[in-house]
Design a protein around this motif. Structure first.
Motif, PDB file in Angstrom:
ATOM      1  N   ALA A 132       1.006  -1.229   0.152  1.00 58.77           N
ATOM      2  CA  ALA A 132      -0.095  -0.100  -0.309  1.00 58.77           C
ATOM      3  C   ALA A 132       1.046   0.622  -0.141  1.00 58.77           C
ATOM      4  CB  ALA A 132      -0.352  -0.336   1.550  1.00 58.77           C
ATOM      5  N   PRO A 133       0.227   2.592  -0.227  1.00 56.17           N
ATOM      6  CA  PRO A 133       1.044   3.753  -0.326  1.00 56.17           C
ATOM      7  C   PRO A 133       1.109   3.713   1.332  1.00 56.17           C
ATOM      8  CG  PRO A 133      -1.141   4.165  -1.033  1.00 56.17           C
ATOM      9  CD  PRO A 133      -1.196   2.778  -0.769  1.00 56.17           C
ATOM     10  N   SER A 134       2.275   3.534   1.953  1.00 59.02           N
ATOM     11  CA  SER A 134       2.595   3.730   3.696  1.00 59.02           C
ATOM     12  C   SER A 134       3.804   5.076   4.174  1.00 59.02           C
ATOM     13  CB  SER A 134       1.991   2.245   3.714  1.00 59.02           C
ATOM     14  OG  SER A 134       3.404   1.753   3.409  1.00 59.02           O
ATOM     15  N   PRO A 214     -12.411   6.919 -19.987  1.00 59.97           N
ATOM     16  CA  PRO A 214     -10.838   7.185 -19.720  1.00 59.97           C
ATOM     17  C   PRO A 214     -10.627   9.009 -18.849  1.00 59.97           C
ATOM     18  CG  PRO A 214     -12.354   7.030 -22.285  1.00 59.97           C
ATOM     19  CD  PRO A 214     -13.142   6.278 -20.819  1.00 59.97           C
ATOM     20  N   ARG A 215     -11.965   8.930 -18.428  1.00 62.75           N
ATOM     21  CA  ARG A 215     -12.226  10.093 -17.385  1.00 62.75           C
ATOM     22  C   ARG A 215     -11.506   9.703 -15.459  1.00 62.75           C
ATOM     23  NH1 ARG A 215     -18.236  12.631 -16.933  1.00 62.75           N
ATOM     24  NH2 ARG A 215     -18.234   9.771 -16.738  1.00 62.75           N
ATOM     25  N   LEU A 216     -10.716   8.484 -16.462  1.00 56.66           N
ATOM     26  CA  LEU A 216     -10.717   7.575 -14.386  1.00 56.66           C
ATOM     27  C   LEU A 216      -8.638   8.031 -14.846  1.00 56.66           C
ATOM     28  CD1 LEU A 216     -13.189   5.111 -13.334  1.00 56.66           C
ATOM     29  CD2 LEU A 216     -12.012   7.879 -12.578  1.00 56.66           C
ATOM     30  N   THR A 222      -1.920   8.685 -10.498  1.00 57.87           N
ATOM     31  CA  THR A 222      -2.138   9.209  -9.811  1.00 57.87           C
ATOM     32  C   THR A 222      -1.173   7.733  -8.326  1.00 57.87           C
ATOM     33  OG1 THR A 222      -2.994  11.571  -9.860  1.00 57.87           O
ATOM     34  CG2 THR A 222      -2.502  10.755  -8.195  1.00 57.87           C
ATOM     35  N   CYS A 223      -2.563   7.178  -8.689  1.00 58.78           N
ATOM     36  CA  CYS A 223      -2.204   6.476  -7.861  1.00 58.78           C
ATOM     37  C   CYS A 223      -1.345   5.355  -8.629  1.00 58.78           C
ATOM     38  CB  CYS A 223      -3.366   5.100  -7.934  1.00 58.78           C
ATOM     39  SG  CYS A 223      -5.013   6.047  -7.427  1.00 58.78           S
ATOM     40  N   PHE A 228       4.678   4.741  -6.396  1.00 56.89           N
ATOM     41  CA  PHE A 228       6.065   4.180  -6.509  1.00 56.89           C
ATOM     42  C   PHE A 228       6.839   5.333  -5.584  1.00 56.89           C
ATOM     43  CE2 PHE A 228      10.205   6.408  -9.210  1.00 56.89           C
ATOM     44  CZ  PHE A 228      10.832   5.778  -9.166  1.00 56.89           C
ATOM     45  N   VAL A 229       6.490   6.724  -5.334  1.00 56.54           N
ATOM     46  CA  VAL A 229       6.711   7.493  -4.329  1.00 56.54           C
ATOM     47  C   VAL A 229       7.312   6.773  -2.854  1.00 56.54           C
ATOM     48  CG1 VAL A 229       6.722   9.391  -3.136  1.00 56.54           C
ATOM     49  CG2 VAL A 229       6.212   9.312  -5.621  1.00 56.54           C
ATOM     50  N   SER A 230       5.796   5.849  -3.098  1.00 50.44           N
ATOM     51  CA  SER A 230       5.830   4.914  -1.778  1.00 50.44           C
ATOM     52  C   SER A 230       6.769   3.831  -1.535  1.00 50.44           C
ATOM     53  CB  SER A 230       4.405   4.888  -1.751  1.00 50.44           C
ATOM     54  OG  SER A 230       4.365   3.714   0.136  1.00 50.44           O
TER      55      SER A 230
END
Length: 375
Positions: A132-134, A214-216, A222-223, A228-230
């Motif tokens: 998860a993004p933890s 496509p709007r998602l 972003t998710c 990746f950053v997490s």
């Protein structure tokens, strides 16, 4: 591939010198070729990959069964090829070692099943917290978010023919980890082969969601960027944190390597050292090793109790009359050896080093070297 490379567990075990990443590679190759064979209605190359995998990990036959389920009635010949690798290896192990399973299996199991299952469950929760993004945290909220993510991945994969085998493999790895009780080492090596399969499932689910609406697309991207950053932040914290890998690396050099060099200088190749942390000390010292945790000692491995909790008499060690014994505070068998009258009369301490000398706050994991008097 970017997410996988950024994940701290995959990065660490890529250089961890165990079977983890080669085993994960074989599983990925097996799934890839299985999908191609199922589309063409022929071929068995995937069985070769999973057959080789059975030589690396004892739970690999379970993964073979999981993939065989997805072969829709064309699994007999496929399983025969897997067996052509596995059964001769099983027979060799039985003939040469006298056991059907590796000694490490017996050493790491044998305790109360409920406790072992609970340890495997907590091990899995800590792993899922890192999926998860933890940002390196293992709090219950992060673990819960990781559980939701893996459930989404499986719910998306299992009904879809092109993804079902990958979902079945992830489920089987989860079952194996729960049965085996996880592992004491850092960064969840038992789950790395599952991570290699799980991340593509999540990515494909996100991609298909963006195609469906496509709007998602911006939300999905972003998710992915957040994950990746997490992963990168978690990896930096795991390595450079207060008691991270860099600090522990210095601890191993200060303690284990120093003990190994001391024993190499003081002892001879015919001498035996009994200890728990056999890797670095055994390699550098060049002495015979009696592993008090049972990884290389059948009598210890078959004793009741889980890993690092084997319940056996200290006489089992002392009867071997090792010239050196290395003890660490806080472990039951070390305490039993230290309290034994024969140890107290026959052995004297000659050296010690604290592996956690540089922890914040300071910790105590001191390797104390004892030598048999009048040897």
């Amino acid at each position: 591939a970017v997410l996988l490379a950024a994940h701290p567990a995959f990065a660490y075990w890529s250089v961890g010198a165990l079977e983890t990443v080669p085993y994960a590679l074989l599983i990925v190759l097996a799934i890839r070729d299985h999908l191609d064979e199922r589309d063409r209605g022929q071929g068995h190359r995937s069985a070769v990959w999973i057959g080789i995998a059975t030589l690396l990990r004892p739970e690999a036959p379970l993964l073979a069964l999981a993939i065989a389920i997805d072969r829709r009635g064309r699994a007999t010949a496929w399983l025969g090829i897997v067996a052509a690798f596995f059964l001769p290896f099983l027979a060799f192990r039985r003939i040469y070692f006298g056991e059907w399973l590796p000694m490490t299996y017996y050493a790491k199991t044998g305790g109360d099943f409920i406790r072992q299952f609970d340890e495997g469950w907590n091990y899995t929760l800590r792993f899922l917290a890192q999926v998860a993004p933890s940002f390196g945290e293992t709090a219950p909220l992060a673990a819960g978010f990781g559980v939701v993510m893996i459930l989404i991945g499986l719910a998306y994969a299992l009904p879809r023919p092109r993804m079902r085998s990958a979902g079945l493999v992830v489920l089987t790895i989860a079952v194996a980890v729960l049965i085996e009780g996880g592992d004491w080492m850092v960064l969840h090596r038992f789950w790395v082969p599952g991570l290699v399969v799980l991340l593509p499932l999540l990515v494909v689910a996100g991609r298909d969601l963006a195609v469906w609406n496509p709007r998602l697309r911006a939300v999905v991207i972003t998710c992915g960027a957040l994950l990746f950053v997490s992963f990168v932040v978690g990896g930096v914290r795991a390595r450079a944190g207060a008691n991270g890998l860099a600090v522990n690396g210095a601890g191993y050099r200060h303690a284990h390597e120093a003990v190994g060099r001391f024993l190499r200088t003081r002892g001879s190749p015919d001498d035996t050292v009994a200890l728990m942390d056999i890797g670095i000390v055994g390699h550098i010292s060049g002495l015979r090793v009696f592993d008090i945790t049972g990884l290389t000692e059948p009598a210890v491995a078959k004793s009741p109790g889980g890993f690092l909790r084997k319940d056996y008499l200290a006489d089992l060690v002392l009867d071997r009359r090792p010239r050196f014994i290395v003890l660490v505070n806080g472990f039951a068998i070390d305490a039993r050896i230290a309290a034994h009258p024969r140890f107290r009369s026959d052995y004297v301490q000659i050296f010690e080093r604290n592996h956690r000398f540089n922890w914040t706050p300071p910790g105590d994991y001191t390797l104390r070297v004892f030598e048999r008097a009048g040897r």
